[in-house]
Motif scaffolding. Structure first.
Motif, mmCIF file in Angstrom:
data_model
loop_
_atom_site.group_PDB
_atom_site.id
_atom_site.type_symbol
_atom_site.label_atom_id
_atom_site.label_comp_id
_atom_site.label_asym_id
_atom_site.label_seq_id
_atom_site.Cartn_x
_atom_site.Cartn_y
_atom_site.Cartn_z
ATOM 1 N N TRP A 1 75.085 105.743 102.462
ATOM 2 C CA TRP A 1 76.122 104.914 101.436
ATOM 3 C C TRP A 1 74.993 104.857 100.908
ATOM 4 C CZ3 TRP A 1 78.671 102.691 104.889
ATOM 5 C CH2 TRP A 1 78.274 101.149 104.491
ATOM 6 N N PRO A 2 74.685 104.715 99.290
ATOM 7 C CA PRO A 2 73.498 103.862 98.521
ATOM 8 C C PRO A 2 74.048 102.104 99.145
ATOM 9 C CG PRO A 2 74.599 105.765 97.143
ATOM 10 C CD PRO A 2 75.534 105.746 98.460
ATOM 11 N N ILE A 3 73.054 101.722 98.872
ATOM 12 C CA ILE A 3 73.792 99.992 99.158
ATOM 13 C C ILE A 3 72.145 99.883 98.911
ATOM 14 C CG2 ILE A 3 71.557 100.339 101.942
ATOM 15 C CD1 ILE A 3 74.719 98.441 102.246
ATOM 16 N N THR A 4 72.049 98.362 98.799
ATOM 17 C CA THR A 4 71.167 97.374 98.055
ATOM 18 C C THR A 4 71.053 96.260 98.561
ATOM 19 O OG1 THR A 4 71.956 96.400 96.133
ATOM 20 C CG2 THR A 4 70.061 98.475 95.864
ATOM 21 N N VAL A 5 70.187 95.176 98.341
ATOM 22 C CA VAL A 5 70.215 94.146 99.555
ATOM 23 C C VAL A 5 70.225 93.228 98.429
ATOM 24 C CG1 VAL A 5 68.680 92.381 101.373
ATOM 25 C CG2 VAL A 5 68.122 94.669 101.138
ATOM 26 N N VAL B 1 75.608 90.365 108.807
ATOM 27 C CA VAL B 1 75.858 91.075 107.547
ATOM 28 C C VAL B 1 76.732 90.855 106.734
ATOM 29 C CG1 VAL B 1 74.703 93.323 108.711
ATOM 30 C CG2 VAL B 1 77.089 93.310 108.753
ATOM 31 N N LEU B 2 76.880 90.375 105.679
ATOM 32 C CA LEU B 2 77.620 90.056 104.507
ATOM 33 C C LEU B 2 77.723 91.251 103.309
ATOM 34 C CD1 LEU B 2 76.627 86.855 103.544
ATOM 35 C CD2 LEU B 2 77.812 87.187 105.286
ATOM 36 N N GLU C 1 81.684 87.466 103.432
ATOM 37 C CA GLU C 1 81.504 87.623 105.074
ATOM 38 C C GLU C 1 83.253 88.644 105.487
ATOM 39 O OE1 GLU C 1 81.609 84.128 107.710
ATOM 40 O OE2 GLU C 1 83.266 84.637 108.156
ATOM 41 N N VAL C 2 82.402 89.775 106.358
ATOM 42 C CA VAL C 2 83.688 90.268 106.308
ATOM 43 C C VAL C 2 83.866 90.296 107.384
ATOM 44 C CG1 VAL C 2 82.789 92.553 104.073
ATOM 45 C CG2 VAL C 2 81.825 92.964 106.301
ATOM 46 N N LYS C 3 85.459 90.818 108.174
ATOM 47 C CA LYS C 3 85.746 90.281 109.465
ATOM 48 C C LYS C 3 85.213 92.036 110.129
ATOM 49 C CE LYS C 3 88.627 89.697 112.745
ATOM 50 N NZ LYS C 3 87.964 88.935 113.759
ATOM 51 N N THR C 4 85.305 93.364 109.403
ATOM 52 C CA THR C 4 84.906 94.145 109.920
ATOM 53 C C THR C 4 85.107 95.231 109.468
ATOM 54 O OG1 THR C 4 86.042 95.373 111.741
ATOM 55 C CG2 THR C 4 87.399 94.516 110.609
ATOM 56 N N SER D 1 77.867 96.524 97.766
ATOM 57 C CA SER D 1 79.276 96.534 98.882
ATOM 58 C C SER D 1 79.591 97.854 99.548
ATOM 59 C CB SER D 1 80.983 96.676 96.921
ATOM 60 O OG SER D 1 81.084 95.258 96.730
ATOM 61 N N PRO D 2 80.333 98.011 100.119
ATOM 62 C CA PRO D 2 80.422 99.859 100.590
ATOM 63 C C PRO D 2 81.561 100.250 100.004
ATOM 64 C CG PRO D 2 81.599 98.255 102.039
ATOM 65 C CD PRO D 2 80.944 96.855 100.841
ATOM 66 N N PRO D 3 81.389 101.901 99.559
ATOM 67 C CA PRO D 3 81.950 102.406 98.867
ATOM 68 C C PRO D 3 83.428 102.727 99.471
ATOM 69 C CG PRO D 3 80.737 104.242 99.872
ATOM 70 C CD PRO D 3 79.779 102.422 99.964
#
Lengths: 183, 460
Positions: A99-103, A155-156, A161-164, A120-122
């Protein structure tokens, strides 16, 4: 002239105060932009990055890329590596991100952990362990390969922070995986 | 003109004096700037804002916070704290960024709760509030023919469930309070909140069988049912027991094929077929989900642990951004992740006990011992799948999958093919292909269960 004297004195006092505050500031906290120039001074000559992209075989493939102005400070360098990874492969390997992503931000702690905060992931979960595995370890392997001082990467997403993303445990910084790289 | 000039200069000075990475934390005495990076905040600064006396021991490398009778010690780089002399696992580590001890909101709340404070809101607009102002949970119980439905409302956080005999712990990422005693009727003897954890005392013979979140308003639901059949299965069963885990389910579709094929449907079908084949050979087989329902990753292994299964196999269908990707692959837990998770799990197990290094080591050793068996299980599965026509061997790999981390038995995750590949998606959606995959999985599990454990190598 004498009518401007109080104004000039006030301006001088404020200027001195500004100078004191600037000099007394804690170490700049946005190294991407504010680090000491000695730390972030880009390397004058072109430098080669080694990036990792997914192939059909489920392995990461090395791709060398010449860049100009490679920063020496770790967070700024990690950001540049990620931006090159996001821009995609020049050799026809698959994209790392579905997906389109930015840092949004990169930073490091004193244990060799680098944190990359993505937008955010979509979707709530990523379809397929292969997509997730390649996304995570293309990021980890590329940063550790190009950023001296980095050992692990976490990666955040959207500053959290994401668990998965659905399969892999992303709650701790991960070491690079040379076994996922094609020989 | 002169005044404007002075204000402009003063404004410039204020801009310079504001730290770039500070976030305003709203406190009862007004906003206070606190160092932050992404979702990490300066722990020591926040603890000081509660009024606690905070000291740092360079010799021990740890901070001590004192507020009234309560004492909290925490160490940068650590994932444990000492609260009033008792070891407490933290939700995450305390890191050091730019010489400051930083942690996520959940971790900070685990340190603030014993001091009677809570950090709420978002990373961009956090609020430090006394615990009395923490969200109040309302618990309602509904009895049904199959058990009891427990609904917890009042927090939008999704808690982590830790079942143990006679009780159920739901750990939220922030401090809580109980708004009122539970309402309704059901097999819950009592409820209380300890800092960030809701503790439900269960009636004898009852356990949590599934959990799921609901929205609008946010609620968390726990389904309780009698444990008698499970207990019988554990204590009286004569043969091995295998837990099969069809991945995803409910709103989580997993991967999607070009023709609309859904991973959650395909893997459920394969799991059902495999269970039927195993049962036909006399092996007891249970599924983590019987239908199209959402189940947390932790609940899946929790079921296998409660049943004391001999093997746990999570079944998935793959997807990749590489359009040519195809084939099957099998994973087992990677050693690095296993070590970290095992240590954390062991610490959680010892939540109410004194710190016991020996227990931590024993837990770790047991987990590492399972790695060998898990590797054997994964190789058996991949070996059988390789014999199927049209399946490309992508091998056995290790990765830190959440669904495998909590398993206390040999566990593997199998990817039966790529839904992102048009040909494979069509094949995986067909019942004959699913049946042949189920046959291969059954043979692999049987060969794993029947093969003797390899004997340890003799010492030189």
């Amino acid at each position: 002239m004498s009518e401007y004297r109080p104004l000039l004195i006030a301006a001088a006092i404020v200027a001195v105060l500004v100078l004191v505050v600037v000099l007394a500031r804690p170490r700049p906290e946005s190294p991407d932009e504010d680090d000491d120039s000695a730390d972030v001074a880009p390397t004058p000559a072109p430098a080669n990055l080694v990036l990792f992209f997914p192939g059909d075989d489920g392995l990461l493939h090395r791709e060398s890329r010449e860049v100009h102005g490679l920063p020496t400070a770790l967070p700024a360098r990690a950001r540049l590596v990620m931006e090159e990874l996001i821009s995609g492969s020049a050799k026809g390997f698959a994209p790392v991100f579905p997906w389109p992503i930015t840092v949004e931000e990169t930073f490091a702690d004193d244990q060799g952990n680098v944190f990359v905060d993505f937008s955010s992931p979509p979707v709530a979960t990523v379809g397929g362990t292969s997509t997730e595995l390649m996304l995570v370890f293309a990021t980890v392997n590329s940063i550790v390969a190009n950023c001296p001082g980095s050992e692990r990467v976490q990666v955040l997403f959207a500053g959290r922070e994401v668990k998965t993303l659905g399969h892999l445990d992303l709650s701790t910084p991960l070491r690079p995986r040379p076994d996922l790289v094609a020989r | 003109m002169r005044t404007r000039f002075l204000f402009a200069l003063l404004g410039l000075m204020l801009c310079f004096s504001t730290p770039v990475s500070a976030v305003p934390v709203m406190t009862p005495r007004g906003p206070v700037e606190v160092f932050s990076r992404a979702d990490l905040f300066d722990v020591a600064e926040l603890v000081r804002l509660t009024g606690a006396e905070v000291g740092f021991s360079a010799a021990a490398g740890s901070y001590t916070a004192l507020l009234g009778e309560r004492e909290v010690q925490f160490t940068p780089g650590g994932t444990l704290a000492v609260v009033d002399g008792r070891l407490v696992p933290l939700p995450g580590p305390i890191r050091v960024v730019e010489d400051r001890p930083v942690a996520t909101m959940a971790t900070i709340n685990a340190l603030l709760a014993p001091l009677g404070w809570s950090l709420r809101g978002t990373a961009a607009a956090p609020q430090l509030v006394p615990l009395a102002a923490a969200p109040g949970l309302e618990i309602s119980l509904t009895r049904s023919p199959t058990g009891t439905l427990v609904v917890a409302r009042g927090s939008s956080l999704r808690p982590r469930m830790d079942p143990s005999p006679g009780e159920l712990r739901l750990t939220y990422g922030a401090p809580l309070r109980l708004a009122a005693p539970p309402t309704g009727e059901g097999e819950v003897l009592g409820a209380e909140v300890r800092d960030t954890t809701l503790l439900l005392r269960l009636a004898p013979g009852v356990e949590a069988v599934s959990t799921y979140p609901l929205d609008n308003p946010p609620r968390y639901v726990v389904r309780l049912a009698a444990t008698a059949p499970t207990a019988d299965l554990v204590t009286h069963r004569v043969g091995p027991l295998v837990v099969l885990d069809p991945g995803h389910g409910g709103e989580d579709h997993g991967a999607r094929g070009p023709g609309g094929e859904l991973e959650k449907d395909i893997v459920l079908s394969v799991a059902r077929m495999t269970a039927a084949r195993l049962q036909a050979t006399g092996i007891e087989a249970r599924l983590t989900r019987e239908g199209d329902e959402n189940l947390s990753l932790q609940d899946r292994t929790a079921l296998a642990n409660r049943l004391r299964a001999d093997a746990f196999v999570s079944i998935h269908a793959n997807a990749s951004t590489a359009r040519g990707a195809r084939g099957a692959e099998t994973y087992f837990m990677s050693a690095d992740a296993s070590d970290a998770v095992a240590a954390r799990a062991a610490a959680t197990e010892n939540l109410d006990a004194s710190p016991d290094t020996v227990q931590l080591i024993l837990w770790d050793l047991a987990h590492v011992a399972n790695l060998n068996a898990s590797s054997r299980l994964a190789r058996a599965i991949q070996g059988r799948l390789n014999h199927l026509q049209g399946i490309r061997d992508r091998g056995v790999r290790q990765a830190p999958f959440v669904v495998l981390t909590g398993a206390t038995m040999p566990a593997a995750l199998v990817e039966i093919g790529f839904l992102s590949n048009r040909e494979e998606a069509a094949r995986l959606a067909s019942r004959p292909a699913q049946d042949s995959i189920a046959a291969a999985l059954t043979e692999a599990i049987l060969s794993f269960l029947r093969a003797p454990e390899p004997s340890p190598e003799p010492e030189p």
